[in-house]
Design a protein around this motif. Structure first.
Motif, short mmCIF file in Angstrom:
data_model
loop_
_atom_site.label_atom_id
_atom_site.label_comp_id
_atom_site.label_asym_id
_atom_site.label_seq_id
_atom_site.Cartn_x
_atom_site.Cartn_y
_atom_site.Cartn_z
N GLU A 9 15.75 107.65 -33.59
CA GLU A 9 14.85 106.62 -33.05
C GLU A 9 13.83 106.26 -34.12
OE1 GLU A 9 12.90 103.99 -31.28
OE2 GLU A 9 14.38 104.89 -29.93
N ASP A 53 19.48 105.36 -30.80
CA ASP A 53 19.04 103.98 -30.61
C ASP A 53 20.04 103.07 -31.33
OD1 ASP A 53 17.53 101.74 -30.00
OD2 ASP A 53 15.91 102.19 -31.40
N ILE A 54 20.11 101.83 -30.92
CA ILE A 54 21.02 100.89 -31.60
C ILE A 54 20.31 100.18 -32.75
CG2 ILE A 54 22.37 98.77 -31.36
CD1 ILE A 54 23.03 99.64 -28.51
N ASP A 60 22.71 100.53 -38.39
CA ASP A 60 22.39 100.42 -36.97
C ASP A 60 23.15 101.49 -36.16
OD1 ASP A 60 24.97 99.51 -36.25
OD2 ASP A 60 24.37 97.43 -36.11
N GLY A 61 22.76 101.64 -34.92
CA GLY A 61 23.33 102.68 -34.08
C GLY A 61 24.83 102.54 -33.86
N ILE A 78 23.41 106.80 -25.83
CA ILE A 78 22.68 105.68 -26.41
C ILE A 78 21.44 105.42 -25.57
CG2 ILE A 78 22.72 103.19 -26.86
CD1 ILE A 78 25.63 103.49 -27.68
N THR A 80 18.45 102.59 -25.73
CA THR A 80 18.13 101.37 -26.46
C THR A 80 17.45 100.33 -25.57
OG1 THR A 80 19.09 99.64 -27.85
CG2 THR A 80 20.40 100.39 -25.98
N ARG A 82 18.36 97.25 -25.98
CA ARG A 82 19.42 96.23 -25.85
C ARG A 82 20.13 96.45 -24.52
NH1 ARG A 82 21.98 95.41 -31.78
NH2 ARG A 82 23.43 94.14 -30.57
N ASP A 87 26.42 94.66 -25.09
CA ASP A 87 25.97 95.82 -25.87
C ASP A 87 26.39 97.12 -25.22
OD1 ASP A 87 24.73 94.44 -28.00
OD2 ASP A 87 22.94 94.12 -26.77
N TYR A 99 24.84 105.48 -21.59
CA TYR A 99 24.07 104.36 -22.13
C TYR A 99 22.86 104.18 -21.22
CZ TYR A 99 23.52 99.79 -24.46
OH TYR A 99 23.08 98.72 -25.21
N THR A 101 19.03 102.18 -20.89
CA THR A 101 18.19 101.15 -21.47
C THR A 101 16.71 101.47 -21.27
OG1 THR A 101 18.34 99.85 -19.44
CG2 THR A 101 19.91 99.32 -21.18
N LYS A 102 15.91 101.00 -22.24
CA LYS A 102 14.46 101.15 -22.19
C LYS A 102 13.91 99.98 -21.36
CE LYS A 102 14.54 102.83 -26.96
NZ LYS A 102 14.22 102.49 -28.34
#
Length: 145
Positions: A9, A53-54, A60-61, A78, A80, A82, A87, A99, A101-102
């Motif tokens: 990150e 992170d991507i 990149d991730g 993951i 991220t 995104r 993605d 996966y 997401t934030k």
């Protein structure tokens, strides 16, 4: 054996939050701020899980994940900002195990880490047993070599 988790990150505050949450749960945590540093650490350490992170500097991730999958089946989660379906599907296609997401809940992240590690941890009695130099017992396959 203590599970080593590699957090990849580029945001220092988020890296620190993740580390604090995971150390509190008993995990050993290593940190990388970019994709190249992540691969360097991965090849030097015995990593149990990668939180990736991507959007990273240098590599990149997705590129980090492609590289890891060429040589390892280590679990990758993951994490991220995104959040498009494209993605998420790309990450899963490349071999991510989960996966997120934030923004995210740290409690949920820890629960997902536990779940992924539980799936990848060897079952008791499944370890190969070496007897001398010439004999290997593999209980999972029920073979003696």
């Amino acid at each position: 054996m203590l599970n080593k988790i590699l957090i990849v990150e580029d945001e220092p505050a988020l890296r620190n939050l993740l580390k604090t949450c995971l150390v509190k749960e008993g995990y050993q945590v290593l940190e990388a701020k970019d994709g190249q540093e992540a691969l360097d650490i991965f090849y030097e350490e015995n990593i149990s899980l990668v939180i990736l992170d991507i959007m990273l500097p240098k590599l990149d991730g997705f590129e980090v994940l492609r590289t890891l999958r060429l040589e390892s089946d280590v679990p990758v989660l993951i994490l991220t900002a995104r959040n498009t379906e494209y993605d998420e599907l790309q990450g899963l296609r490349l071999g991510a195990d989960d996966y997120i997401t934030k923004p995210f809940s740290p409690k949920e992240l820890v629960a997902r880490v536990r779940a992924v590690l539980r799936r990848y941890s060897p079952k008791p009695g499944s370890e190969k047993i070496h007897i001398g130099k010439a004999l290997l017992i593999d209980p999972a396959c029920r073979e003696v070599c």
